[in-house]
Design a protein around this motif. Structure first.
Motif, PDB file in Angstrom:
ATOM      1  N   VAL A   1      -6.776   4.524  -5.452  1.00  0.00           N
ATOM      2  CA  VAL A   1      -7.351   5.327  -4.378  1.00  0.00           C
ATOM      3  C   VAL A   1      -8.105   6.449  -5.080  1.00  0.00           C
ATOM      4  O   VAL A   1      -7.565   7.085  -5.986  1.00  0.00           O
ATOM      5  CB  VAL A   1      -6.229   5.911  -3.480  1.00  0.00           C
ATOM      6  CG1 VAL A   1      -6.799   6.886  -2.451  1.00  0.00           C
ATOM      7  CG2 VAL A   1      -5.449   4.796  -2.818  1.00  0.00           C
TER       8      VAL A   1
ATOM      9  N   ASN B   1      -1.089  -0.239  -5.286  1.00  0.00           N
ATOM     10  CA  ASN B   1      -2.076   0.809  -5.549  1.00  0.00           C
ATOM     11  C   ASN B   1      -1.447   2.128  -5.955  1.00  0.00           C
ATOM     12  O   ASN B   1      -0.221   2.318  -5.865  1.00  0.00           O
ATOM     13  CB  ASN B   1      -3.020   0.978  -4.342  1.00  0.00           C
ATOM     14  CG  ASN B   1      -2.303   1.374  -3.078  1.00  0.00           C
ATOM     15  OD1 ASN B   1      -1.086   1.506  -3.049  1.00  0.00           O
ATOM     16  ND2 ASN B   1      -3.057   1.565  -2.013  1.00  0.00           N
ATOM     17  N   LEU B   2      -2.296   3.045  -6.410  1.00  0.00           N
ATOM     18  CA  LEU B   2      -1.881   4.380  -6.837  1.00  0.00           C
ATOM     19  C   LEU B   2      -3.061   5.326  -6.656  1.00  0.00           C
ATOM     20  O   LEU B   2      -4.170   4.891  -6.341  1.00  0.00           O
ATOM     21  CB  LEU B   2      -1.424   4.347  -8.309  1.00  0.00           C
ATOM     22  CG  LEU B   2      -2.303   3.646  -9.344  1.00  0.00           C
ATOM     23  CD1 LEU B   2      -3.652   4.283  -9.531  1.00  0.00           C
ATOM     24  CD2 LEU B   2      -1.596   3.601 -10.686  1.00  0.00           C
ATOM     25  N   HIS B   3      -2.793   6.625  -6.853  1.00  0.00           N
ATOM     26  CA  HIS B   3      -3.870   7.614  -6.782  1.00  0.00           C
ATOM     27  C   HIS B   3      -4.477   7.800  -8.172  1.00  0.00           C
ATOM     28  O   HIS B   3      -3.766   8.151  -9.118  1.00  0.00           O
ATOM     29  CB  HIS B   3      -3.317   8.957  -6.297  1.00  0.00           C
ATOM     30  CG  HIS B   3      -3.163   9.046  -4.819  1.00  0.00           C
ATOM     31  ND1 HIS B   3      -4.231   9.323  -3.985  1.00  0.00           N
ATOM     32  CD2 HIS B   3      -2.087   8.878  -4.019  1.00  0.00           C
ATOM     33  CE1 HIS B   3      -3.807   9.336  -2.731  1.00  0.00           C
ATOM     34  NE2 HIS B   3      -2.509   9.062  -2.724  1.00  0.00           N
TER      35      HIS B   3
ATOM     36  N   HIS C   1       1.910   8.217  -6.982  1.00  0.00           N
ATOM     37  CA  HIS C   1       1.338   9.368  -7.692  1.00  0.00           C
ATOM     38  C   HIS C   1       2.511  10.215  -8.190  1.00  0.00           C
ATOM     39  O   HIS C   1       3.133  10.927  -7.410  1.00  0.00           O
ATOM     40  CB  HIS C   1       0.439  10.184  -6.741  1.00  0.00           C
ATOM     41  CG  HIS C   1      -0.331  11.270  -7.414  1.00  0.00           C
ATOM     42  ND1 HIS C   1      -1.269  12.028  -6.747  1.00  0.00           N
ATOM     43  CD2 HIS C   1      -0.322  11.730  -8.690  1.00  0.00           C
ATOM     44  CE1 HIS C   1      -1.801  12.901  -7.582  1.00  0.00           C
ATOM     45  NE2 HIS C   1      -1.237  12.747  -8.766  1.00  0.00           N
TER      46      HIS C   1
ATOM     47  N   ASP D   1       0.848  -1.201   0.000  1.00  0.00           N
ATOM     48  CA  ASP D   1       0.000   0.000   0.000  1.00  0.00           C
ATOM     49  C   ASP D   1       0.882   1.249   0.000  1.00  0.00           C
ATOM     50  O   ASP D   1       1.063   1.885   1.035  1.00  0.00           O
ATOM     51  CB  ASP D   1      -0.888  -0.074   1.257  1.00  0.00           C
ATOM     52  CG  ASP D   1      -1.829   1.103   1.391  1.00  0.00           C
ATOM     53  OD1 ASP D   1      -2.021   1.846   0.419  1.00  0.00           O
ATOM     54  OD2 ASP D   1      -2.375   1.275   2.499  1.00  0.00           O
TER      55      ASP D   1
ATOM     56  N   LYS E   1       0.539   3.756  -2.563  1.00  0.00           N
ATOM     57  CA  LYS E   1      -0.237   4.856  -3.185  1.00  0.00           C
ATOM     58  C   LYS E   1       0.606   5.759  -4.081  1.00  0.00           C
ATOM     59  O   LYS E   1       0.761   6.965  -3.812  1.00  0.00           O
ATOM     60  CB  LYS E   1      -0.912   5.706  -2.096  1.00  0.00           C
ATOM     61  CG  LYS E   1      -1.864   4.938  -1.191  1.00  0.00           C
ATOM     62  CD  LYS E   1      -2.596   5.876  -0.261  1.00  0.00           C
ATOM     63  CE  LYS E   1      -3.548   5.175   0.681  1.00  0.00           C
ATOM     64  NZ  LYS E   1      -2.909   4.352   1.730  1.00  0.00           N
TER      65      LYS E   1
ATOM     66  N   LEU F   1      -8.946  10.318  -0.681  1.00  0.00           N
ATOM     67  CA  LEU F   1      -8.629   9.825   0.660  1.00  0.00           C
ATOM     68  C   LEU F   1      -9.793  10.125   1.596  1.00  0.00           C
ATOM     69  O   LEU F   1     -10.420  11.191   1.488  1.00  0.00           O
ATOM     70  CB  LEU F   1      -7.366  10.507   1.193  1.00  0.00           C
ATOM     71  CG  LEU F   1      -6.067  10.150   0.486  1.00  0.00           C
ATOM     72  CD1 LEU F   1      -4.939  11.065   0.975  1.00  0.00           C
ATOM     73  CD2 LEU F   1      -5.685   8.697   0.727  1.00  0.00           C
TER      74      LEU F   1
END
Ligand code: C5P
Length: 232
Positions: free
Chosen positions: A115, A85-87, A63, A59, A61, A118
């Protein structure tokens, strides 16, 4: 199997993480490794947990510009993680580049989850600071559709939004949902919560559970209860 209970291993060090995982003698839970542990211990922590036979949701995230994300994702993919995951705010171009970077020479790749917004961002700060004028629920669904359009596998969302995400993006689009609490346990700082059983009926594919398991008197029993309620 694209449905499981993921334990959020929010521990600050390798020692505490391994002491926790040592409790599990029979099962090998799917675990989530976040920024704190990854930045403290580096990629070796991922290799070590993989060697123990666990699946890993890393995890981090991501970007950044598409090329940077693509190259970083290639590194994460070579660590053999199962989900990362990523934004979605990084745009469809960045998401497509991430998928390219993740895809291994043999065509396999980890699941890639977006994501949207948030949960720490509220509508006021979204409007006043990010200059996004749409309501939060519309923005979240729009970002989810962008992620689905770019070819991602799913989104992180509240278990209360999972059904809506599937209605908007298709039933096979995965929902990974934190904010899970047993009916008789403390909510901690989570506000919009659901039990594992309700999350199953609500369209969650993966539930991410931290403190109800990691801080339980008997973490293995708490994990088993979660699995029984969610997968049973
Ligand atoms: O301890 P708890 O079950 O609340 O842990 C939930 C995990 O899911 C934590 O690692 C938290 O950072 C993460 N998370 C969350 N809400 C989000 C995104 C991630 O609780 N919107």
């Amino acid at each position: 199997m694209n449905r499981d209970v993921i334990i959020a291993c929010d521990f600050p060090s390798r020692e505490e993480t391994m002491a926790f995982l040592d409790l599990f003698k029979e099962e090998k839970p799917f675990v989530k490794i976040g920024m704190e542990l990854f930045y403290a211990e580096g990629p070796e922590i991922v290799r070590e947990i993989k060697r123990r036979g666990h699946k890993i949701f890393l995890d981090l995230k991501l970007h950044d510009i598409p090329n940077t994300v693509k190259r970083a994702m290639a590194v994460l993919s070579s660590l053999d993680v199962d989900m990362c995951n990523l934004h979605a705010a990084g745009t469809a171009e960045m998401m497509r580049a991430a998928l390219e970077g993740l895809t291994r020479p043999d065509g396999t790749r980890p699941l890639l989850i977006a994501v949207t917004q948030l949960t720490s961002t509220d509508e006021k700060s979204m409007r006043e600071e990010l200059w996004i004028d749409h309501p939060m629920d519309e923005t979240v669904m729009h970002y989810a559709k962008n992620a689905a359009g770019a070819g991602l596998d799913g989104v992180v969302c509240s278990p209360l939004e999972a059904r809506k995400v599937k209605d908007a993006c298709g039933d096979s689009f995965l929902t990974v949902t934190p904010g899970i609490r047993f009916a008789d346990s403390a909510g901690d700082d989570q506000k919009r919560i659901m039990t594992p059983e309700k999350a199953k009926d609500g369209g969650s594919d993966f539930i991410v559970v931290g403190r109800p398991i990691t801080r339980a008197e008997d973490p293995v029993a708490a994990y088993r209860r979660c699995v029984a309620e969610f997968l049973g």
